[in-house]
Scaffold this motif. Structure first.
Motif, PDB file in Angstrom:
ATOM      1  N   ASP A 213       3.513  -3.122 -13.629  1.00 22.86           N
ATOM      2  CA  ASP A 213       5.047  -2.201 -13.813  1.00 22.86           C
ATOM      3  C   ASP A 213       4.310  -0.418 -13.985  1.00 22.86           C
ATOM      4  N   TYR A 214       2.896  -0.878 -13.754  1.00 17.62           N
ATOM      5  CA  TYR A 214       2.559   0.909 -14.549  1.00 17.62           C
ATOM      6  C   TYR A 214       2.212   0.976 -12.227  1.00 17.62           C
ATOM      7  N   PHE A 215       1.938   0.376 -11.485  1.00 17.14           N
ATOM      8  CA  PHE A 215       1.915   0.950  -9.889  1.00 17.14           C
ATOM      9  C   PHE A 215       3.350   1.252  -9.256  1.00 17.14           C
ATOM     10  N   GLY A 216       3.992   1.728 -10.303  1.00 17.58           N
ATOM     11  CA  GLY A 216       5.586   1.677  -9.315  1.00 17.58           C
ATOM     12  C   GLY A 216       6.310   2.701  -9.705  1.00 17.58           C
ATOM     13  N   LEU A 217       6.301   3.728  -9.063  1.00 19.75           N
ATOM     14  CA  LEU A 217       7.106   5.662  -9.721  1.00 19.75           C
ATOM     15  C   LEU A 217       8.170   4.703 -10.291  1.00 19.75           C
ATOM     16  N   PRO A 218       9.060   4.628  -9.440  1.00 21.08           N
ATOM     17  CA  PRO A 218       9.993   4.810  -9.917  1.00 21.08           C
ATOM     18  C   PRO A 218      10.642   4.893 -11.331  1.00 21.08           C
ATOM     19  N   ALA A 219       9.791   3.137 -11.396  1.00 22.05           N
ATOM     20  CA  ALA A 219      10.161   2.514 -12.659  1.00 22.05           C
ATOM     21  C   ALA A 219       9.534   2.979 -13.841  1.00 22.05           C
ATOM     22  N   LEU A 220       7.933   4.332 -13.452  1.00 20.41           N
ATOM     23  CA  LEU A 220       7.362   4.643 -14.640  1.00 20.41           C
ATOM     24  C   LEU A 220       8.345   6.033 -14.452  1.00 20.41           C
ATOM     25  N   GLU A 221       9.053   6.529 -13.248  1.00 18.60           N
ATOM     26  CA  GLU A 221       9.908   8.101 -13.660  1.00 18.60           C
ATOM     27  C   GLU A 221      11.351   7.342 -14.842  1.00 18.60           C
ATOM     28  N   LYS A 222      11.384   6.532 -14.906  1.00 18.21           N
ATOM     29  CA  LYS A 222      12.723   6.382 -16.064  1.00 18.21           C
ATOM     30  C   LYS A 222      12.160   5.631 -17.166  1.00 18.21           C
ATOM     31  N   LYS A 223      11.920   4.400 -16.172  1.00 15.21           N
ATOM     32  CA  LYS A 223      11.646   4.102 -17.705  1.00 15.21           C
ATOM     33  C   LYS A 223      10.893   4.073 -18.723  1.00 15.21           C
ATOM     34  N   ARG A 224       9.569   4.375 -18.326  1.00 15.50           N
ATOM     35  CA  ARG A 224       8.092   4.791 -19.333  1.00 15.50           C
ATOM     36  C   ARG A 224       7.426   6.150 -18.139  1.00 15.50           C
ATOM     37  N   ARG A 225       8.305   7.283 -19.222  1.00 15.30           N
ATOM     38  CA  ARG A 225       8.472   8.356 -18.738  1.00 15.30           C
ATOM     39  C   ARG A 225       6.662   9.085 -19.751  1.00 15.30           C
ATOM     40  N   SER A 226       6.531   8.746 -20.876  1.00 10.93           N
ATOM     41  CA  SER A 226       5.126   9.132 -21.467  1.00 10.93           C
ATOM     42  C   SER A 226       4.519   8.461 -20.853  1.00 10.93           C
TER      43      SER A 226
ATOM     44  N   PRO B 136       0.700  -1.165  -0.097  1.00 13.20           N
ATOM     45  CA  PRO B 136       0.449   0.078  -0.345  1.00 13.20           C
ATOM     46  C   PRO B 136       0.773   1.317   0.095  1.00 13.20           C
ATOM     47  N   SER B 137       1.708   1.203   0.775  1.00 12.70           N
ATOM     48  CA  SER B 137       2.512   2.974   0.705  1.00 12.70           C
ATOM     49  C   SER B 137       3.850   2.713  -0.847  1.00 12.70           C
ATOM     50  N   THR B 138       3.317   1.975  -1.633  1.00 12.54           N
ATOM     51  CA  THR B 138       4.226   1.757  -3.253  1.00 12.54           C
ATOM     52  C   THR B 138       3.243   2.852  -3.781  1.00 12.54           C
ATOM     53  N   LEU B 139       1.797   2.341  -3.027  1.00 12.04           N
ATOM     54  CA  LEU B 139       0.533   3.182  -3.969  1.00 12.04           C
ATOM     55  C   LEU B 139       0.588   4.610  -3.722  1.00 12.04           C
ATOM     56  N   ASP B 140       0.126   4.387  -2.789  1.00  9.81           N
ATOM     57  CA  ASP B 140       0.578   6.435  -1.419  1.00  9.81           C
ATOM     58  C   ASP B 140       1.112   6.996  -2.658  1.00  9.81           C
ATOM     59  N   ILE B 141       2.383   6.290  -2.204  1.00 13.05           N
ATOM     60  CA  ILE B 141       3.550   7.826  -2.945  1.00 13.05           C
ATOM     61  C   ILE B 141       3.465   7.327  -4.105  1.00 13.05           C
ATOM     62  N   LEU B 142       2.872   6.504  -5.198  1.00 14.30           N
ATOM     63  CA  LEU B 142       2.295   6.833  -6.575  1.00 14.30           C
ATOM     64  C   LEU B 142       1.437   7.801  -6.316  1.00 14.30           C
TER      65      LEU B 142
END
Length: 194
Positions: A122-135, A3-9
């Motif tokens: 993969d679409y619910f982790g902020l670091p991965a979204l910001e680095k690998k999937r910016r669009s 849940p904390s991962t989702l809260d940050i995102l």
């Protein structure tokens, strides 16, 4: 997912969305301009290529996962390979419109046996979204409350799955996708950008 991962995102997406929402209408106007290709010949050609399949589309709202109204780990139909679409649409439709397929993806590429559930995480982790999937990160905060995921499990080979993905790209022409288009469309897109 923790849940904390989702809260940050959720906090990140909501803050960016709120900033856009509160901006001057001229600024918002330029933020939301999108160029799309509407090609009836692609619809006909690629529908034909996909017509042998029996899709079993299911839909979930991206924000429902963030708000923990729906748990990705508990959803049915995600334990196999398949295809998914990221769709932007209003919460209230008129005549079942408008809907925009902005991204097409698959789970189980190259014989990986990676399930839809694993792929969608993969679409619910902020670091991965910001680095690998910016669009995609940009899409999620611009359309924070209006992103939906439609997915369909498929019982086909990994090679056939890649062909299905290519045909779905040809049919929908999703603007946030940048690969996996049919060859002739890749060439057209390349010549348009060069």
């Amino acid at each position: 997912m923790r849940p904390s991962t989702l809260d940050i995102l959720d906090k990140n997406l909501f803050e960016n969305y709120t900033e856009i929402k509160n901006s001057h209408s001229d600024s918002r106007f330029s933020t939301y301009i999108r160029s799309i290709r509407i090609d009836p010949f692609c619809w006909s050609n690629y529908f034909e290529e996909l017509s042998y399949l029996s899709f079993n589309w299911k839909e979930l709202k991206y924000q429902d996962i963030l708000d923990k109204r729906v748990r990705l780990d508990e959803l049915d139909g995600l334990d196999s390979i398949g295809v998914y679409l990221l769709i932007v649409k209003p919460n209230n439709l008129i005549a079942d419109c408008p809907k925009y397929v902005v991204y097409v993806g698959i789970a189980g590429e190259h014989e990986s046996e990676r399930t839809l559930r694993e792929r969608l995480k993969d679409y619910f982790g902020l670091p991965a979204l910001e680095k690998k999937r910016r669009s995609i990160h940009s899409l999620l905060y611009q359309y924070y409350n209006n992103v939906y995921i439609q997915f369909s499990p498929l019982s086909i080979s990994s090679a056939d799955l890649s062909k299905v993905e290519t045909s779905l790209h040809g049919f929908f022409l999703p603007p946030m996708s940048d690969r996996d288009f049919p060859v002739e469309i890749k060439q057209q897109r390349k010549s348009t950008w060069s």
